[in-house]
Design a protein around this motif. Structure first.
Motif, PDB file in Angstrom:
ATOM      1  N   PHE A  32      22.115  41.305  -6.664  1.00 57.97           N
ATOM      2  CA  PHE A  32      22.706  42.508  -7.246  1.00 57.97           C
ATOM      3  C   PHE A  32      22.859  43.571  -6.171  1.00 57.97           C
ATOM      4  CE2 PHE A  32      18.138  42.617  -7.820  1.00 57.97           C
ATOM      5  CZ  PHE A  32      17.762  43.909  -7.470  1.00 57.97           C
ATOM      6  N   HIS A  33      23.710  44.535  -6.443  1.00 62.90           N
ATOM      7  CA  HIS A  33      23.910  45.621  -5.484  1.00 62.90           C
ATOM      8  C   HIS A  33      24.467  46.832  -6.213  1.00 62.90           C
ATOM      9  CE1 HIS A  33      28.351  45.361  -5.284  1.00 62.90           C
ATOM     10  NE2 HIS A  33      28.132  44.089  -5.571  1.00 62.90           N
ATOM     11  N   GLY A  34      24.338  47.992  -5.561  1.00 64.62           N
ATOM     12  CA  GLY A  34      24.901  49.206  -6.122  1.00 64.62           C
ATOM     13  C   GLY A  34      24.319  50.445  -5.473  1.00 64.62           C
ATOM     14  N   PRO A  35      24.848  51.596  -5.846  1.00 68.87           N
ATOM     15  CA  PRO A  35      24.304  52.859  -5.354  1.00 68.87           C
ATOM     16  C   PRO A  35      22.886  53.062  -5.873  1.00 68.87           C
ATOM     17  CG  PRO A  35      26.460  53.185  -6.396  1.00 68.87           C
ATOM     18  CD  PRO A  35      26.022  51.790  -6.697  1.00 68.87           C
ATOM     19  N   ILE A  36      22.080  53.720  -5.063  1.00 67.32           N
ATOM     20  CA  ILE A  36      20.655  53.897  -5.361  1.00 67.32           C
ATOM     21  C   ILE A  36      20.390  55.164  -6.160  1.00 67.32           C
ATOM     22  CG2 ILE A  36      18.408  54.369  -4.291  1.00 67.32           C
ATOM     23  CD1 ILE A  36      19.397  52.667  -1.884  1.00 67.32           C
ATOM     24  N   ASN A  57      26.178  52.695 -14.688  1.00 66.65           N
ATOM     25  CA  ASN A  57      27.422  52.622 -13.919  1.00 66.65           C
ATOM     26  C   ASN A  57      27.275  51.758 -12.665  1.00 66.65           C
ATOM     27  OD1 ASN A  57      28.751  54.379 -15.743  1.00 66.65           O
ATOM     28  ND2 ASN A  57      27.783  56.124 -14.736  1.00 66.65           N
ATOM     29  N   GLY A  58      26.549  50.640 -12.798  1.00 68.06           N
ATOM     30  CA  GLY A  58      26.407  49.717 -11.680  1.00 68.06           C
ATOM     31  C   GLY A  58      25.403  50.145 -10.626  1.00 68.06           C
ATOM     32  N   ARG A  59      24.599  51.158 -10.919  1.00 72.74           N
ATOM     33  CA  ARG A  59      23.601  51.618  -9.945  1.00 72.74           C
ATOM     34  C   ARG A  59      22.364  50.725  -9.950  1.00 72.74           C
ATOM     35  NH1 ARG A  59      22.301  57.431 -11.709  1.00 72.74           N
ATOM     36  NH2 ARG A  59      22.834  56.531 -13.730  1.00 72.74           N
ATOM     37  N   VAL A  60      21.540  50.904  -8.912  1.00 73.38           N
ATOM     38  CA  VAL A  60      20.260  50.215  -8.793  1.00 73.38           C
ATOM     39  C   VAL A  60      19.167  51.274  -8.868  1.00 73.38           C
ATOM     40  CG1 VAL A  60      18.771  48.827  -7.308  1.00 73.38           C
ATOM     41  CG2 VAL A  60      21.240  48.369  -7.378  1.00 73.38           C
ATOM     42  N   LEU A  61      18.217  51.070  -9.774  1.00 75.34           N
ATOM     43  CA  LEU A  61      17.084  51.982  -9.900  1.00 75.34           C
ATOM     44  C   LEU A  61      15.962  51.496  -8.989  1.00 75.34           C
ATOM     45  CD1 LEU A  61      15.747  54.423 -11.186  1.00 75.34           C
ATOM     46  CD2 LEU A  61      14.979  52.923 -13.046  1.00 75.34           C
ATOM     47  N   VAL A  62      15.596  52.336  -8.021  1.00 75.96           N
ATOM     48  CA  VAL A  62      14.508  52.030  -7.099  1.00 75.96           C
ATOM     49  C   VAL A  62      13.308  52.860  -7.529  1.00 75.96           C
ATOM     50  CG1 VAL A  62      13.708  52.127  -4.711  1.00 75.96           C
ATOM     51  CG2 VAL A  62      16.088  51.509  -5.204  1.00 75.96           C
ATOM     52  N   GLY A 134       8.020  49.495   2.318  1.00 79.25           N
ATOM     53  CA  GLY A 134       8.595  48.309   2.964  1.00 79.25           C
ATOM     54  C   GLY A 134       9.286  48.614   4.269  1.00 79.25           C
ATOM     55  N   GLY A 135       8.910  49.732   4.920  1.00 76.43           N
ATOM     56  CA  GLY A 135       9.506  50.093   6.199  1.00 76.43           C
ATOM     57  C   GLY A 135      10.881  50.722   6.112  1.00 76.43           C
ATOM     58  N   VAL A 136      11.323  51.063   4.896  1.00 73.20           N
ATOM     59  CA  VAL A 136      12.662  51.622   4.687  1.00 73.20           C
ATOM     60  C   VAL A 136      12.584  52.848   3.787  1.00 73.20           C
ATOM     61  CG1 VAL A 136      14.903  51.141   3.574  1.00 73.20           C
ATOM     62  CG2 VAL A 136      13.843  49.417   5.022  1.00 73.20           C
ATOM     63  N   THR A 137      13.404  53.844   4.090  1.00 75.35           N
ATOM     64  CA  THR A 137      13.559  54.982   3.189  1.00 75.35           C
ATOM     65  C   THR A 137      14.787  54.731   2.325  1.00 75.35           C
ATOM     66  OG1 THR A 137      12.504  56.522   4.713  1.00 75.35           O
ATOM     67  CG2 THR A 137      13.957  57.487   3.040  1.00 75.35           C
ATOM     68  N   PHE A 138      14.605  54.867   1.009  1.00 72.57           N
ATOM     69  CA  PHE A 138      15.675  54.686   0.026  1.00 72.57           C
ATOM     70  C   PHE A 138      16.134  56.084  -0.380  1.00 72.57           C
ATOM     71  CE2 PHE A 138      12.821  51.155  -0.131  1.00 72.57           C
ATOM     72  CZ  PHE A 138      13.600  50.037  -0.349  1.00 72.57           C
ATOM     73  N   THR A 139      17.362  56.411  -0.063  1.00 73.34           N
ATOM     74  CA  THR A 139      17.898  57.736  -0.346  1.00 73.34           C
ATOM     75  C   THR A 139      18.915  57.634  -1.480  1.00 73.34           C
ATOM     76  OG1 THR A 139      17.597  58.342   1.968  1.00 73.34           O
ATOM     77  CG2 THR A 139      19.103  59.712   0.669  1.00 73.34           C
ATOM     78  N   PRO A 140      18.779  58.477  -2.502  1.00 77.45           N
ATOM     79  CA  PRO A 140      19.744  58.437  -3.597  1.00 77.45           C
ATOM     80  C   PRO A 140      21.176  58.541  -3.069  1.00 77.45           C
ATOM     81  CG  PRO A 140      17.922  59.871  -4.154  1.00 77.45           C
ATOM     82  CD  PRO A 140      17.748  59.502  -2.704  1.00 77.45           C
ATOM     83  N   GLY A 141      22.044  57.688  -3.618  1.00 78.06           N
ATOM     84  CA  GLY A 141      23.442  57.679  -3.205  1.00 78.06           C
ATOM     85  C   GLY A 141      23.749  56.659  -2.125  1.00 78.06           C
ATOM     86  N   GLU A 142      22.727  56.172  -1.414  1.00 72.32           N
ATOM     87  CA  GLU A 142      22.957  55.085  -0.471  1.00 72.32           C
ATOM     88  C   GLU A 142      23.100  53.787  -1.271  1.00 72.32           C
ATOM     89  OE1 GLU A 142      21.082  56.664   3.692  1.00 72.32           O
ATOM     90  OE2 GLU A 142      19.869  55.237   2.558  1.00 72.32           O
ATOM     91  N   TYR A 143      23.271  52.668  -0.582  1.00 74.46           N
ATOM     92  CA  TYR A 143      23.567  51.403  -1.251  1.00 74.46           C
ATOM     93  C   TYR A 143      22.497  50.359  -0.975  1.00 74.46           C
ATOM     94  CZ  TYR A 143      28.042  53.486  -2.200  1.00 74.46           C
ATOM     95  OH  TYR A 143      29.003  54.322  -2.657  1.00 74.46           O
ATOM     96  N   LEU A 144      22.124  49.651  -2.029  1.00 69.44           N
ATOM     97  CA  LEU A 144      21.138  48.592  -1.934  1.00 69.44           C
ATOM     98  C   LEU A 144      21.799  47.259  -2.268  1.00 69.44           C
ATOM     99  CD1 LEU A 144      17.532  48.606  -3.155  1.00 69.44           C
ATOM    100  CD2 LEU A 144      19.023  46.762  -3.931  1.00 69.44           C
ATOM    101  N   ILE A 152      18.298  44.848   1.434  1.00 65.14           N
ATOM    102  CA  ILE A 152      18.789  45.673   2.528  1.00 65.14           C
ATOM    103  C   ILE A 152      19.382  46.955   1.965  1.00 65.14           C
ATOM    104  CG2 ILE A 152      19.186  43.715   4.066  1.00 65.14           C
ATOM    105  CD1 ILE A 152      22.194  43.975   3.490  1.00 65.14           C
ATOM    106  N   VAL A 153      19.428  47.992   2.802  1.00 67.78           N
ATOM    107  CA  VAL A 153      19.940  49.302   2.407  1.00 67.78           C
ATOM    108  C   VAL A 153      20.932  49.758   3.462  1.00 67.78           C
ATOM    109  CG1 VAL A 153      19.303  51.700   1.974  1.00 67.78           C
ATOM    110  CG2 VAL A 153      17.808  49.862   1.198  1.00 67.78           C
ATOM    111  N   SER A 154      21.986  50.423   3.010  1.00 67.62           N
ATOM    112  CA  SER A 154      23.006  50.954   3.906  1.00 67.62           C
ATOM    113  C   SER A 154      23.414  52.348   3.434  1.00 67.62           C
ATOM    114  CB  SER A 154      24.228  50.034   3.919  1.00 67.62           C
ATOM    115  OG  SER A 154      25.298  50.620   4.630  1.00 67.62           O
ATOM    116  N   ALA A 155      23.728  53.217   4.371  1.00 67.79           N
ATOM    117  CA  ALA A 155      24.179  54.558   4.025  1.00 67.79           C
ATOM    118  C   ALA A 155      25.549  54.533   3.360  1.00 67.79           C
ATOM    119  CB  ALA A 155      24.210  55.447   5.262  1.00 67.79           C
TER     120      ALA A 155
END
Length: 159
Positions: A32-36, A57-62, A134-144, A152-155
């Motif tokens: 799965f994937h979507g905005p965080i 709306n296709g988002r991912v809840l972290v 997990g060594g990563v910062t999850f920022t709202p609006g980025e993509y998981l 993985i996460v991407s801006a």
């Protein structure tokens, strides 16, 4: 849309951050994937319910549950809400319960493990704040992006 995190890493190596391998897949969707959207909570899932009651709306809840393995942050009732409201997936830095039922739902769910006990209900926590595990910062609006190989996460959107 079909994807593989390994291929995304190969194609966008400098643009992705790879979460340490720690999660198990429990949902009916293994990829799965979507905005965080994020929640920062500890042993209280009140905000999880109120968030999943809104359109996904296709988002991912972290969910940063502090890595607690003493309570379950998500169960089958919350899984039903996620499916009903169009959430692509849920990533829990903590535990879930009702894993058999969640495994039959059309939603991705990654968590550290399972625990049968439900959380306390205090309504305490933060919504849409950067969370780190997990060594990563999850920022709202980025993509998981999550699949059998990891998270993985991407801006920016990669698909």
């Amino acid at each position: 849309m079909s994807f593989q995190t390994a291929d995304l890493c190969d194609t966008h190596d400098q643009a992705v951050r790879v979460v340490e391998p720690m999660f198990r897949s429990f949902g009916g969707k293994s990829a799965f994937h979507g905005p965080i959207t994020t929640l920062k909570l500890f042993e209280d899932n009140t905000l999880v319910r109120s968030t999943l009651e809104t359109p996904g709306n296709g988002r991912v809840l972290v969910i940063d549950g502090g890595g607690s393995k003493r309570y379950a942050m998500v169960g089958d009732q919350l899984g039903v809400l996620a499916v009903k409201n169009g959430w692509a997936g849920i990533v829990v830095y903590g535990c879930i319960r009702d894993s058999k039922a969640i495994g039959g739902m059309d939603v991705g769910v990654f968590a550290l493990g399972t625990h049968p006990r439900k959380t306390v209900k205090k309504g305490v926590g933060d919504t849409d704040v950067p969370v780190t595990f997990g060594g990563v910062t999850f920022t709202p609006g980025e993509y998981l992006y999550a699949d059998e190989d990891g998270v993985i996460v991407s801006a920016t959107a990669l698909l």
